[in-house]
Design a protein around this motif. Structure first.
Motif, PDB file in Angstrom:
ATOM      1  N   PRO A 116       5.282  -5.694   2.149  1.00 17.72           N
ATOM      2  CA  PRO A 116       3.860  -5.854   2.468  1.00 17.72           C
ATOM      3  C   PRO A 116       3.166  -4.528   2.767  1.00 17.72           C
ATOM      4  O   PRO A 116       1.991  -4.351   2.417  1.00 17.72           O
ATOM      5  CB  PRO A 116       3.857  -6.762   3.699  1.00 17.72           C
ATOM      6  N   ASP A 117       3.857  -3.576   3.387  1.00 14.71           N
ATOM      7  CA  ASP A 117       3.246  -2.276   3.668  1.00 14.71           C
ATOM      8  C   ASP A 117       2.932  -1.535   2.371  1.00 14.71           C
ATOM      9  O   ASP A 117       1.861  -0.934   2.235  1.00 14.71           O
ATOM     10  CB  ASP A 117       4.176  -1.419   4.534  1.00 14.71           C
ATOM     11  N   GLN A 119       2.431  -2.914  -0.578  1.00 15.82           N
ATOM     12  CA  GLN A 119       1.343  -3.626  -1.254  1.00 15.82           C
ATOM     13  C   GLN A 119      -0.004  -3.269  -0.636  1.00 15.82           C
ATOM     14  O   GLN A 119      -0.998  -3.089  -1.345  1.00 15.82           O
ATOM     15  CB  GLN A 119       1.582  -5.131  -1.180  1.00 15.82           C
ATOM     16  N   LYS A 120      -0.043  -3.154   0.695  1.00 19.50           N
ATOM     17  CA  LYS A 120      -1.284  -2.791   1.382  1.00 19.50           C
ATOM     18  C   LYS A 120      -1.715  -1.384   0.977  1.00 19.50           C
ATOM     19  O   LYS A 120      -2.901  -1.142   0.707  1.00 19.50           O
ATOM     20  CB  LYS A 120      -1.058  -2.854   2.897  1.00 19.50           C
ATOM     21  N   LYS A 121      -0.769  -0.463   0.912  1.00 21.73           N
ATOM     22  CA  LYS A 121      -1.075   0.911   0.523  1.00 21.73           C
ATOM     23  C   LYS A 121      -1.537   0.978  -0.937  1.00 21.73           C
ATOM     24  O   LYS A 121      -2.481   1.709  -1.253  1.00 21.73           O
ATOM     25  CB  LYS A 121       0.170   1.793   0.715  1.00 21.73           C
ATOM     26  N   GLU A 124      -5.111  -0.155  -1.034  1.00 22.96           N
ATOM     27  CA  GLU A 124      -6.018   0.896  -0.563  1.00 22.96           C
ATOM     28  C   GLU A 124      -6.226   1.958  -1.628  1.00 22.96           C
ATOM     29  O   GLU A 124      -7.363   2.403  -1.869  1.00 22.96           O
ATOM     30  CB  GLU A 124      -5.446   1.551   0.699  1.00 22.96           C
TER      31      GLU A 124
END
Length: 186
Positions: A116-117, A119-121, A124
């Motif tokens: 998830p980290d 994917q979030k990056k 962004e």
């Protein structure tokens, strides 16, 4: 091993060493090459110990005592001269390689598509790239619009027409023209 080495009867010592090595080999299940390497290593060590014992007996036991100003360097150098058999070093290297392979296979690989980290990056970064592209498109459209305006409103004929607006017209009264010219000089 509890019995001392008898320098007077080396044949008995060799028989005892071989029986100890066999017993040790049976308990640790050494391979033939490893057993030979271990035997050669042990015989070298034992022969060096015998030489040291003989030299001490020849000196009358005085070499064990340190005299002031002397250090016990002789013992350290004799330990450094001992060569470890290649079979034993190869065995240790093989174990290290196996352990490294085992650790590599057990290591968990990071999967960015599931994290998830990550994917979030990625989201962004995609947003930043999208905004950067849109900003460039908007700026290029604005520059194109200003360029077209400049081309259409600032061409040579338009400039000539703007310059001619301040000139007197032939239909004007010459008296008014002279007054206007005199008013500009003052």
């Amino acid at each position: 091993m509890g019995k001392g080495i008898d320098p007077k009867n080396p044949a008995a010592d060799i028989k005892r060493e071989k029986s100890l090595i066999k017993t040790h080999a049976e308990t640790t299940e050494l391979l033939d090459g490893e057993l030979d390497a271990l035997r050669s290593f042990c015989t070298i060590k034992i022969s060096k110990m015998r030489q040291q014992l003989r030299s001490k007996q020849a000196d009358g036991g005085k070499s064990g005592k340190l005299q002031p100003g002397f250090t016990a360097k002789k013992r350290e150098t004799s330990d450094l001269n001992c060569i470890v058999p290649d079979q034993l070093t190869n065995r240790i290297r093989l174990k290290n390689i196996r352990e490294t392979v085992k650790q590599v296979t057990e290591a968990q690989l990071h999967e960015p598509s599931v994290c998830p980290d990550c994917q979030k990056k990625q989201a962004e970064l995609a947003k930043i790239a999208f905004l950067r592209r849109k900003k460039m498109l908007m700026e290029s459209a604005l520059v194109q619009e200003k360029l077209e305006e400049h081309i259409y409103s600032r061409d040579v004929l338009t400039r000539i027409g703007e310059a001619l607006e301040s000139f007197p017209r032939p239909s004007e009264d010459p008296r008014n023209l002279w007054q206007r010219l005199k008013g500009q000089k003052m």
